[in-house]
Design a protein around this motif. Structure first.
Motif, PDB file in Angstrom:
ATOM      1  N   SER A   1       1.953  18.469 -13.127  1.00  0.00           N
ATOM      2  CA  SER A   1       1.879  18.007 -11.659  1.00  0.00           C
ATOM      3  C   SER A   1       2.359  16.759 -11.006  1.00  0.00           C
ATOM      4  O   SER A   1       2.221  16.164 -10.057  1.00  0.00           O
ATOM      5  N   ASP A   2       2.807  15.724 -12.172  1.00  0.00           N
ATOM      6  CA  ASP A   2       3.180  14.414 -11.969  1.00  0.00           C
ATOM      7  C   ASP A   2       4.953  14.529 -11.747  1.00  0.00           C
ATOM      8  O   ASP A   2       5.537  14.512 -12.675  1.00  0.00           O
ATOM      9  N   LEU A   3       5.369  14.649 -10.545  1.00  0.00           N
ATOM     10  CA  LEU A   3       6.945  14.672 -10.441  1.00  0.00           C
ATOM     11  C   LEU A   3       7.894  13.913 -10.901  1.00  0.00           C
ATOM     12  O   LEU A   3       8.791  13.945 -11.422  1.00  0.00           O
ATOM     13  N   LEU A   4       7.129  12.388 -10.847  1.00  0.00           N
ATOM     14  CA  LEU A   4       8.134  11.309 -11.356  1.00  0.00           C
ATOM     15  C   LEU A   4       7.920  11.282 -12.821  1.00  0.00           C
ATOM     16  O   LEU A   4       8.936  11.030 -13.594  1.00  0.00           O
ATOM     17  N   LEU A   5       7.085  11.562 -13.585  1.00  0.00           N
ATOM     18  CA  LEU A   5       6.961  11.762 -15.005  1.00  0.00           C
ATOM     19  C   LEU A   5       7.914  12.744 -15.580  1.00  0.00           C
ATOM     20  O   LEU A   5       8.662  12.660 -16.538  1.00  0.00           O
ATOM     21  N   ASP A   6       7.922  14.085 -14.806  1.00  0.00           N
ATOM     22  CA  ASP A   6       8.860  14.943 -15.193  1.00  0.00           C
ATOM     23  C   ASP A   6      10.240  14.604 -14.803  1.00  0.00           C
ATOM     24  O   ASP A   6      11.268  15.203 -15.716  1.00  0.00           O
ATOM     25  N   ARG A   7      10.674  13.761 -13.937  1.00  0.00           N
ATOM     26  CA  ARG A   7      11.750  13.382 -13.531  1.00  0.00           C
ATOM     27  C   ARG A   7      12.511  12.479 -14.762  1.00  0.00           C
ATOM     28  O   ARG A   7      13.526  12.691 -15.180  1.00  0.00           O
TER      29      ARG A   7
ATOM     30  N   ASN B   1       0.694  -1.046   0.208  1.00  0.00           N
ATOM     31  CA  ASN B   1       0.182  -0.054   0.112  1.00  0.00           C
ATOM     32  C   ASN B   1       0.922   1.223  -0.140  1.00  0.00           C
ATOM     33  O   ASN B   1       0.207   2.418  -0.213  1.00  0.00           O
ATOM     34  N   GLY B   2       1.963   1.107   0.114  1.00  0.00           N
ATOM     35  CA  GLY B   2       2.983   2.388   0.224  1.00  0.00           C
ATOM     36  C   GLY B   2       4.493   1.956  -0.138  1.00  0.00           C
ATOM     37  O   GLY B   2       4.840   0.773   0.120  1.00  0.00           O
ATOM     38  N   LEU B   3       5.271   3.132  -0.089  1.00  0.00           N
ATOM     39  CA  LEU B   3       6.785   3.093  -0.619  1.00  0.00           C
ATOM     40  C   LEU B   3       7.562   2.791   0.669  1.00  0.00           C
ATOM     41  O   LEU B   3       8.607   2.603   0.577  1.00  0.00           O
TER      42      LEU B   3
ATOM     43  N   GLN C   1      10.866  10.733  -1.812  1.00  0.00           N
ATOM     44  CA  GLN C   1      10.333   9.296  -2.470  1.00  0.00           C
ATOM     45  C   GLN C   1      10.740   8.997  -3.822  1.00  0.00           C
ATOM     46  O   GLN C   1      11.037   7.990  -4.280  1.00  0.00           O
ATOM     47  N   ILE C   2      10.395  10.296  -4.643  1.00  0.00           N
ATOM     48  CA  ILE C   2      10.832   9.851  -5.908  1.00  0.00           C
ATOM     49  C   ILE C   2      12.291   9.780  -6.087  1.00  0.00           C
ATOM     50  O   ILE C   2      12.735   8.980  -6.793  1.00  0.00           O
ATOM     51  N   ASP C   3      13.253  10.575  -5.302  1.00  0.00           N
ATOM     52  CA  ASP C   3      14.812  10.174  -5.354  1.00  0.00           C
ATOM     53  C   ASP C   3      14.931   8.582  -4.754  1.00  0.00           C
ATOM     54  O   ASP C   3      15.804   7.921  -5.476  1.00  0.00           O
TER      55      ASP C   3
END
Length: 387
Positions: free
Chosen positions: A124-130, A66-68, A94-96
């Protein structure tokens, strides 16, 4: 006669009942009916339950999270992490963590969840932008429309593999398109209108971005090659599916399915409080006014003035009362000077002019102590009573 009549009637009824039973037996046709009660509770709670079972049948180890917070316990090598749930609250830290896990050899698959904003230069999707990919609406793509006549299945996404004559078909939502402005993608899959899946290398691992994951939910997973595609993307790895399966709480379910019962319960509780709050016994009669004495009224008035206007006002009222009384006993008193007025007061009351000046002079604007206030009131009352 009566006995024969009742016997004949009984035999006739038995014959009619038997004939009716035989008729119904010959006319009745047995049949089977399957009643669909809908998905089981575990299926409703987990939309990817069929996908998990399918991957396990292919020999893969599959678990759900359910979570990272489980990420540190997952070995990156030979492991696939599928981010299929909402990531709107995903933090840069978390993205890092996810990107570092992938760089160490993990296989990451996630769903693009936001459109690219050309004016802001981000989504607004930080992971997609990364990963430097953009998601757009297919209807906003520039260029000539594709010739769908040459494509037998224009709405299906096609994945071409080496040594295969025909592509694999997947049912991605064709309303969205993935764009690779920096040419980082190593592989992709397109429909007739747009691109719906891209794969990039990242360190020792790889990243797969898709426009949606509804094709792997129940019951869409058994359509086209949807299930095969999920197995192909996770082959030879352990799989962790990460999405939130928190259920609605009891209050939400009650509001959704039993609003009338809640209204009745609230009304019942309100009636109970009203009953408990009802006064028991006779009401107290108001105190008759005749028993109140003048002293009580005076004390109440003094208390009211003391609370509202303070001590200086009470002293000033006493001083005015003294001046009013001395005017009646000494005509022309108000026309005299201050020193002469104090002398007249001293003569009429028998007090010294010094004592009179202390209690009759205007008070400075400073707070009186309780002792000083009592002393001033006592002196003024002595002067007033003497007059």
């Amino acid at each position: 006669m009566n006995r024969r009549y009742w016997l004949a009637a009984s035999v006739l009824c038995a014959v009619l009942l038997g004939a009716l039973s035989i008729y119904l037996y010959l006319k009745a046709t047995p049949y089977q009916q399957v009643i669909d009660h809908g998905p089981a509770p575990e299926v409703q709670a987990n939309p990817y339950l069929a996908a998990e079972h399918f991957l396990r049948k292919q020999g893969l180890t599959v678990r759900h999270a359910n979570g990272l917070d489980v990420l540190p316990s997952i070995e990156p090598r030979q492991h696939s992490l599928l981010l299929l749930g909402d990531r709107s609250d995903m933090t840069p830290r978390q993205i890092d963590q996810v990107m570092n896990w992938t760089r160490a050899g993990g296989r990451l698959l996630f769903v693009a969840q936001s459109l690219w904003d050309e004016k802001l230069g981000q989504s607004s999707d930080l992971l997609l932008d990364r990963v430097q990919l953009h998601q757009l609406l297919s209807k906003n793509l520039k260029g000539p429309p594709p010739d769908s006549r040459a494509d037998s299945y224009p709405r299906l996404t096609k994945l071409y593999l080496e040594d295969e004559d025909a592509p694999a078909y997947a049912g991605f939502d064709t309303a969205f398109h993935l764009e690779d402005p920096n040419n980082l993608a190593q592989a992709w899959a397109n429909s007739a209108k747009a691109t719906h899946m891209m794969q990039l290398n990242h360190g020792l691992g790889s990243i797969i971005v898709v426009t949606d994951a509804d094709l792997w939910k129940t019951p869409a997973i058994d359509q086209y090659d949807n299930a095969w595609l999920l197995w192909y993307l996770t082959a030879d790895t352990h799989v962790t599916l990460l999405f939130n399966t928190d259920h609605d709480n009891l209050l939400t379910l009650l509001l959704r399915y039993f609003p009338q019962a809640l209204v009745a319960l609230i009304a019942l509780i309100g009636a109970w409080f009203w009953q408990v709050g009802v006064r028991h016994g006779p009401a107290l009669e108001p105190v008759p006014r005749a028993r109140r004495q003048l002293q009580e009224h005076l004390r109440a008035s003094a208390d009211f003035l003391f609370r509202r206007k303070g001590r200086d006002h009470l002293l000033h009222v006493l001083q005015l009362d003294i001046l009013r009384r001395v005017r009646r006993r000494h005509p022309g008193f108000e026309q005299l000077g201050i020193a002469e007025q104090w002398q007249v007061l001293a003569r009429l009351t028998g007090q010294s002019t010094r004592a009179i000046s202390q209690v009759m002079s205007p008070r400075p604007k400073q707070r009186l102590s309780s002792g000083e206030f009592s002393r001033q009131v006592a002196h003024l009352q002595i002067l007033r009573n003497t007059l």
